[in-house]
Write a protein that holds these residues in place. Structure first.
Motif, PDB file in Angstrom:
ATOM      1  N   ARG A   7       6.386  -0.235   2.460  1.00 32.27           N
ATOM      2  CA  ARG A   7       5.025   0.273   2.386  1.00 32.27           C
ATOM      3  C   ARG A   7       5.064   1.780   2.157  1.00 32.27           C
ATOM      4  NH1 ARG A   7       1.445  -3.715   4.304  1.00 32.27           N
ATOM      5  NH2 ARG A   7       2.591  -5.652   4.034  1.00 32.27           N
ATOM      6  N   LEU A   8       4.157   2.251   1.317  1.00 32.14           N
ATOM      7  CA  LEU A   8       4.108   3.663   0.947  1.00 32.14           C
ATOM      8  C   LEU A   8       2.977   4.390   1.662  1.00 32.14           C
ATOM      9  CD1 LEU A   8       4.713   3.338  -2.902  1.00 32.14           C
ATOM     10  CD2 LEU A   8       6.390   3.793  -1.091  1.00 32.14           C
ATOM     11  N   PHE A   9       3.106   5.721   1.692  1.00 32.18           N
ATOM     12  CA  PHE A   9       2.089   6.591   2.261  1.00 32.18           C
ATOM     13  C   PHE A   9       0.714   6.130   1.798  1.00 32.18           C
ATOM     14  CE2 PHE A   9      -0.695  10.283   1.964  1.00 32.18           C
ATOM     15  CZ  PHE A   9      -0.575  10.816   3.239  1.00 32.18           C
ATOM     16  N   GLY A  10      -0.217   6.043   2.728  1.00 28.31           N
ATOM     17  CA  GLY A  10      -1.568   5.584   2.424  1.00 28.31           C
ATOM     18  C   GLY A  10      -1.826   4.192   2.961  1.00 28.31           C
ATOM     19  N   ASP A  11      -0.771   3.415   3.202  1.00 31.08           N
ATOM     20  CA  ASP A  11      -0.940   2.084   3.772  1.00 31.08           C
ATOM     21  C   ASP A  11      -1.309   2.245   5.252  1.00 31.08           C
ATOM     22  OD1 ASP A  11      -0.376  -0.471   5.071  1.00 31.08           O
ATOM     23  OD2 ASP A  11       0.630  -1.025   3.197  1.00 31.08           O
ATOM     24  N   PRO A  12      -2.401   1.630   5.701  1.00 29.24           N
ATOM     25  CA  PRO A  12      -2.858   1.810   7.089  1.00 29.24           C
ATOM     26  C   PRO A  12      -1.832   1.407   8.155  1.00 29.24           C
ATOM     27  CG  PRO A  12      -4.484   0.583   5.806  1.00 29.24           C
ATOM     28  CD  PRO A  12      -3.293   0.776   4.927  1.00 29.24           C
ATOM     29  N   VAL A  13      -0.950   0.472   7.855  1.00 28.14           N
ATOM     30  CA  VAL A  13       0.035   0.043   8.858  1.00 28.14           C
ATOM     31  C   VAL A  13       0.941   1.201   9.273  1.00 28.14           C
ATOM     32  CG1 VAL A  13       1.880  -0.762   7.294  1.00 28.14           C
ATOM     33  CG2 VAL A  13       1.572  -1.868   9.515  1.00 28.14           C
TER      34      VAL A  13
END
Length: 183
Positions: A7-13
């Motif tokens: 998962r990349l920066f910006g993903d809420p997780v």
């Protein structure tokens, strides 16, 4: 065992505090294996479960013997007063690295994939990894710890990064209670 999408920066997780692991079963061991395989494939020094979209307090890292290890439900401290300088990067912010002082040594206590107690005393890069990956479990990214000017440069670099324009991944909930709540 599988290499999974990071998962990349910006993903809420990545900004959500991960849940404590309470079930030490085959599925947890598979998650640890997936973290290790994905970290190895991405040439990372560490990888936390939220980076795979799993909001649990689990991460893998390279230990002092240069072997992949893992820690579950980590608690850090005490920290040394002596700081180490060095660049830090993150697989969720690919291609970016910035100077970030961290404590030179840290003690971490947690569990292994079978629920047994584990104590790790880390110095240098291991200390940096233990702190960085535990931050991930708390929804903190290393850029949050940068000084004001460096953080400003980091945010500019993120906006200009090729990967920043990619749409966020579709998040599906697992029916298994181990994977927690989808974000």
């Amino acid at each position: 065992m599988a290499v999974r999408e990071i998962r990349l920066f910006g993903d809420p997780v990545l900004r959500t505090k991960a849940a404590e692991v309470t079930t030490f079963d085959k599925e947890l061991r598979r998650l640890v294996d997936d973290l290790a395989d994905t970290m190895w494939e991405a040439s990372g020094a560490g990888l936390a479960a939220p980076q795979l979209g799993v909001s649990l307090r689990v991460f893998t890292y390279f230990n002092d013997d240069d072997e992949i290890d893992h820690l579950i439900n980590p608690v850090l401290g005490p920290f040394s007063e002596e700081l180490q300088d060095g660049e830090e990067g993150c697989l969720s912010l690919p291609g970016l690295a910035f100077e970030l002082p961290r404590p030179e040594r840290v003690l971490a206590v947690g569990q292994n994939m079978y629920g047994d107690p584990v104590t790790v005393e880390g110095g240098g890069i291991v200390s940096r990894c233990l702190q960085h990956e535990t931050d991930h479990l708390d929804g903190v990214l290393f850029i949050d710890r940068l000084d004001r000017e460096t953080k400003k440069a980091a945010m500019k670099a993120i906006r200009e990064a090729d990967w920043a324009a990619e749409p966020p991944p579709v998040v599906r909930a697992s029916p298994h209670p181990l994977f927690g709540r989808a974000t």
